[in-house]
Write an enzyme that holds these catalytic residues in place. Sequence first.
Site, mmCIF file in Angstrom:
data_model
loop_
_atom_site.group_PDB
_atom_site.id
_atom_site.type_symbol
_atom_site.label_atom_id
_atom_site.label_comp_id
_atom_site.label_asym_id
_atom_site.label_seq_id
_atom_site.Cartn_x
_atom_site.Cartn_y
_atom_site.Cartn_z
ATOM 1 N N HIS A 26 -23.654 21.478 19.209
ATOM 2 C CA HIS A 26 -23.252 22.880 19.085
ATOM 3 C C HIS A 26 -24.405 23.785 19.509
ATOM 4 C CE1 HIS A 26 -20.377 20.860 16.374
ATOM 5 N NE2 HIS A 26 -19.546 21.721 16.918
ATOM 6 N N HIS A 33 -15.330 18.814 22.899
ATOM 7 C CA HIS A 33 -15.410 17.593 22.106
ATOM 8 C C HIS A 33 -14.236 17.509 21.143
ATOM 9 C CE1 HIS A 33 -17.674 20.647 19.848
ATOM 10 N NE2 HIS A 33 -17.282 20.000 18.752
ATOM 11 N N CYS A 68 -12.261 20.656 8.093
ATOM 12 C CA CYS A 68 -12.322 20.255 9.502
ATOM 13 C C CYS A 68 -13.346 19.131 9.626
ATOM 14 C CB CYS A 68 -12.793 21.408 10.395
ATOM 15 S SG CYS A 68 -11.721 22.828 10.403
ATOM 16 N N HIS A 70 -15.072 15.893 12.638
ATOM 17 C CA HIS A 70 -15.140 15.214 13.933
ATOM 18 C C HIS A 70 -14.991 13.720 13.712
ATOM 19 C CE1 HIS A 70 -17.616 18.895 14.359
ATOM 20 N NE2 HIS A 70 -17.119 18.932 15.576
ATOM 21 N N GLU A 88 -16.033 16.006 2.084
ATOM 22 C CA GLU A 88 -16.183 17.452 1.929
ATOM 23 C C GLU A 88 -15.596 17.982 0.627
ATOM 24 O OE1 GLU A 88 -15.036 21.448 4.450
ATOM 25 O OE2 GLU A 88 -15.622 19.658 5.552
ATOM 26 N N TYR A 105 -9.355 25.060 21.360
ATOM 27 C CA TYR A 105 -9.841 26.432 21.329
ATOM 28 C C TYR A 105 -11.309 26.465 21.734
ATOM 29 C CZ TYR A 105 -12.502 25.600 17.097
ATOM 30 O OH TYR A 105 -13.420 25.116 16.192
ATOM 31 N N GLU A 115 -18.060 27.084 19.674
ATOM 32 C CA GLU A 115 -17.186 25.984 19.274
ATOM 33 C C GLU A 115 -16.255 25.773 20.454
ATOM 34 O OE1 GLU A 115 -17.110 23.837 17.007
ATOM 35 O OE2 GLU A 115 -17.926 24.651 15.166
ATOM 36 N N GLU A 117 -13.443 22.902 21.204
ATOM 37 C CA GLU A 117 -12.876 21.693 20.642
ATOM 38 C C GLU A 117 -11.431 21.432 21.052
ATOM 39 O OE1 GLU A 117 -15.517 21.444 16.569
ATOM 40 O OE2 GLU A 117 -13.505 22.276 16.407
ATOM 41 N N TRP A 162 -10.469 29.619 14.615
ATOM 42 C CA TRP A 162 -9.517 28.532 14.830
ATOM 43 C C TRP A 162 -8.348 28.635 13.864
ATOM 44 C CZ3 TRP A 162 -14.588 27.841 13.407
ATOM 45 C CH2 TRP A 162 -14.840 27.392 12.110
#
Length: 183
Positions: A26, A33, A68, A70, A88, A105, A115, A117, A162
């Site tokens: 980032h 990604h 959110c 990855h 989280e 986005y 961002e 993604e 997002w």
Amino acid sequence: MGASEQVVLVDENGAYVGVEDKLTVHSTSTPLHLAFSVYLFNDHGDLLITRRALGKMTWPGVWTNSFCGHPQPGEDLADAVRRRADYELGASLSSLRLILPDFSYRAVDASGIVENELCPVFCATSDGRLQPRAEEVLEWEWSNPQRVALAAENAPFAFSPWMRTQLPAFLSQLEPSGGGSRG
């Protein structure tokens, strides 16, 4: 989660093109990604929204969807969602469903961090018991999904870009009953 985490780089068609360290990917020129967004509902149909911790690199302190993350290289997307829910929020998930498989986005934070993604959007249910990590979540609230959508429309600066983009399409895809009811 930390320095050893990787993100999966993809092309505009979602094809794998490599990996990069999460801590360095980032930047002001973040490559596309793979990520995911999840909207978590309780048994009453309430949506969990979370306020990002103030130490987050992008959009600190804003309200957003439940969580959110990855996927790691080679990790199944559903497994990645469950891993992140536990990490989280301390939450276990049931009835995980992919709602917006092709969502993507690009947004630029006030600090200039981008961002960028390909970010499939899921919904899931949980029993509502949470133990959020302070370095991830500053606050959280279970709320009526339509109230959340109205708040995001009326105060867009308070919500992640997002989520503001995902929410209308996401809510239009949900069935009017069960996990994710809009009542």
